[in-house]
Design an enzyme around this catalytic site. Structure first.
Site, PDB file in Angstrom:
ATOM      1  N   HIS A  35      42.453  68.549  52.689  1.00  0.00           N
ATOM      2  CA  HIS A  35      42.355  67.236  53.324  1.00  0.00           C
ATOM      3  C   HIS A  35      41.110  67.137  54.185  1.00  0.00           C
ATOM      4  CE1 HIS A  35      43.590  69.068  57.124  1.00  0.00           C
ATOM      5  NE2 HIS A  35      44.697  69.545  56.551  1.00  0.00           N
ATOM      6  N   CYS A  79      45.659  75.053  56.253  1.00  0.00           N
ATOM      7  CA  CYS A  79      45.155  74.117  55.241  1.00  0.00           C
ATOM      8  C   CYS A  79      43.660  74.300  54.995  1.00  0.00           C
ATOM      9  CB  CYS A  79      45.430  72.684  55.677  1.00  0.00           C
ATOM     10  SG  CYS A  79      47.144  72.161  55.466  1.00  0.00           S
TER      11      CYS A  79
END
Length: 491
Positions: free
Chosen positions: A414, A430
């Site tokens: 992301h 992440c």
């Protein structure tokens, strides 16, 4: 024809012999994976003849079949004698100088080599049109994307290196199969370790064009400074390569999406719109000009099993090193670079170098700097299971403007509102990308793209920095891809 016109260096006999021996090895390597390419056998024969190896030259001429007759305007004198028979006779241990000398003289006189100097290959020389089609999968010629309603008339065929003999053979072979192109460029890409860099300038290996009487003309590339172009061939060839690269990115994206659709739903999509549904079925993020017109052709390509090409350090991801080793890096007469054009996208994240790369076979299509979480980022294999625009209803929130969930976990690729964290280990696990990078990746790769997170493997692939927005891959959104009903808590 002077040395410059022939591509020679003018460095004398010794330098000419060195160049011929180098070309000999290049052709032998090419024929090892393309044994049915008769034009390559003919070129190998010419090279052997220039080195005074008439016996091996004649063996190659016989293997070239009708190419010899078409080029020399006469049948080979030994065409009715099996090549293996007379070569065995030539290689028999010497039983007497007179007998062997007589045999050698007979071959020389019958082949016309006693009266004519051994010919060397030269750019601009006409080649015969009767090029036999090699077995297996040919090196396909691609028609570049049209602009303003007109095409360049130049097709592109990808080869693994800058060798002129290999490029000439591939370009003429591809042009002989093409529908409407009158020229074909054999092009290659710079290498970084075992990978090819897609975003780097392509280099030309050869340019083949149609000539009168069904022949072909083949030109060897000059220096970039001499031609004032990237490929070493011409500015027009450069433009054709750029157009083909833009079209190839669309092809990769759509073909990868088609294959992901089939894995997801157990059937093939009937039209492009099947890939452009609203969230959560938004396999692709949008459309670009020409996708609808080309979809049927790309659907046929997607249904064909991809030929894996060696990808070096890819962590054993699909289409990666393990698959390439099984085929020796090439299959059915296709090189690694040509085979990569038919493969699907896969993503590799290197936790050591903090980079994310998009691959097709050994081709690094994109390389981005990434922010990770050190040991909190898990190693292993995943796939993109979800794609969402403006996660949590914002394009400027903690996850940026795009998010791609990995295998229905709390890990994702992301964006971020902390751009300084890119290249560092500051996430909770992440993969963070810069805004322009994550938006391009979102448009490029479909749901279902495999993702391998590994330690190492991308050290030699430097991230692409400072890419202008106009050169980025972009599609126009076709459906609603936001998910306001879900609160994302990626790590």
């Amino acid at each position: 024809m002077d040395d410059k016109e022939r591509g020679g260096s003018g460095g004398g006999p010794q330098e000419g012999e060195t160049a011929a021996r180098q070309r000999l090895e290049e052709l032998k390597r090419y024929l090892a994976s393309n044994p049915s390419n008769r034009m390559a056998w003919f070129l190998l024969g010419k090279t052997y003849a220039s080195l005074g190896k008439e016996g091996k030259a004649n063996y190659c001429y016989l293997r070239s079949g009708p190419i010899y007759e078409a080029y020399e305007n006469e049948p080979h004198p030994f065409e009715n004698l099996a090549a293996e028979d007379w070569l065995d006779r030539w290689n028999e241990p010497r039983r007497g100088g007179v007998a062997r000398t007589a045999l050698r003289a007979a071959i020389l006189i019958a082949a016309g080599l006693a009266l004519l100097p051994a010919a060397s290959w030269a750019p601009g020389t006409a080649l015969p049109a009767t090029v036999d089609k090699p077995g297996g999968q040919p090196a396909a010629v691609s028609k570049p994307a049209q602009r303003d309603g007109e095409g360049s008339g130049i097709g592109i065929v990808w080869v693994d290196g800058r060798s002129f003999p290999e490029g000439a053979a591939a370009a003429v072979d591809a042009l002989s199969r093409a529908g409407g192109e009158d020229r074909a460029v054999a092009a290659t890409l710079p290498e970084a370790g075992s990978h090819y860099r897609w975003r780097s300038e392509a280099a030309g290996a050869a340019l083949a064009s149609r000539a009168s009487g069904g022949d072909y003309l083949v030109r060897e590339p000059a220096g970039r400074e001499e031609c004032g172009c990237e490929s070493g061939l011409s500015a027009e060839a450069d433009e054709a390569v750029r157009s083909e690269k833009a079209l190839q990115e669309q092809r990769w994206s759509v073909v990868s999406g088609i294959r992901s659709f089939e894995r997801r739903y157990g059937k093939w999509p009937a039209r492009l719109e099947d890939l452009l549904r609203p969230y959560p079925d938004n396999i692709l993020a949008g459309r670009a000009d020409g996708m609808e017109e080309r979809f049927d052709g790309w659907l046929k390509e997607a249904k064909q099993p991809a030929e894996p090409a060696a990808a070096g350090a890819a962590g054993g991801a699909p289409g990666g090193a393990a698959a390439g080793q099984a085929t020796g890096g090439a299959s059915a007469g296709r090189g690694r670079l040509a085979a990569a054009m038919a493969e699907s996208f896969r993503i590799v994240v290197d936790t050591k170098a903090r980079r994310l790369a998009v691959f097709s076979g050994p081709v690094a299509v994109r390389v981005y700097a990434a922010g990770l979480g050190g040991e909190r980022t898990p190693l292993g294999r995943f796939e993109i299971s979800e794609k969402v625009r403006n996660p949590n209803g914002s394009s400027t929130g903690s996850f940026g403007s795009r998010g791609m969930t990995l295998s229905d976990t709390r890990y994702a690729i992301h964006g971020t509102d902390e751009p300084d964290s890119i290249g560092k280990d500051e996430s909770l696990g992440c993969v963070r990308l810069g805004r322009d990078d994550v938006e391009e990746l979102y448009d490029l790769v479909p749901i279902g793209t495999p993702v391998t997170i590994q330690e190492g493997g991308l050290e030699r692939l430097q991230p692409e920095s400072g890419q202008p927005k106009k050169s980025r891959y972009r599609v126009e959104p076709a459906a609603l891809e936001e998910n306001p009903g879900k609160r994302y808590d990626w790590l």
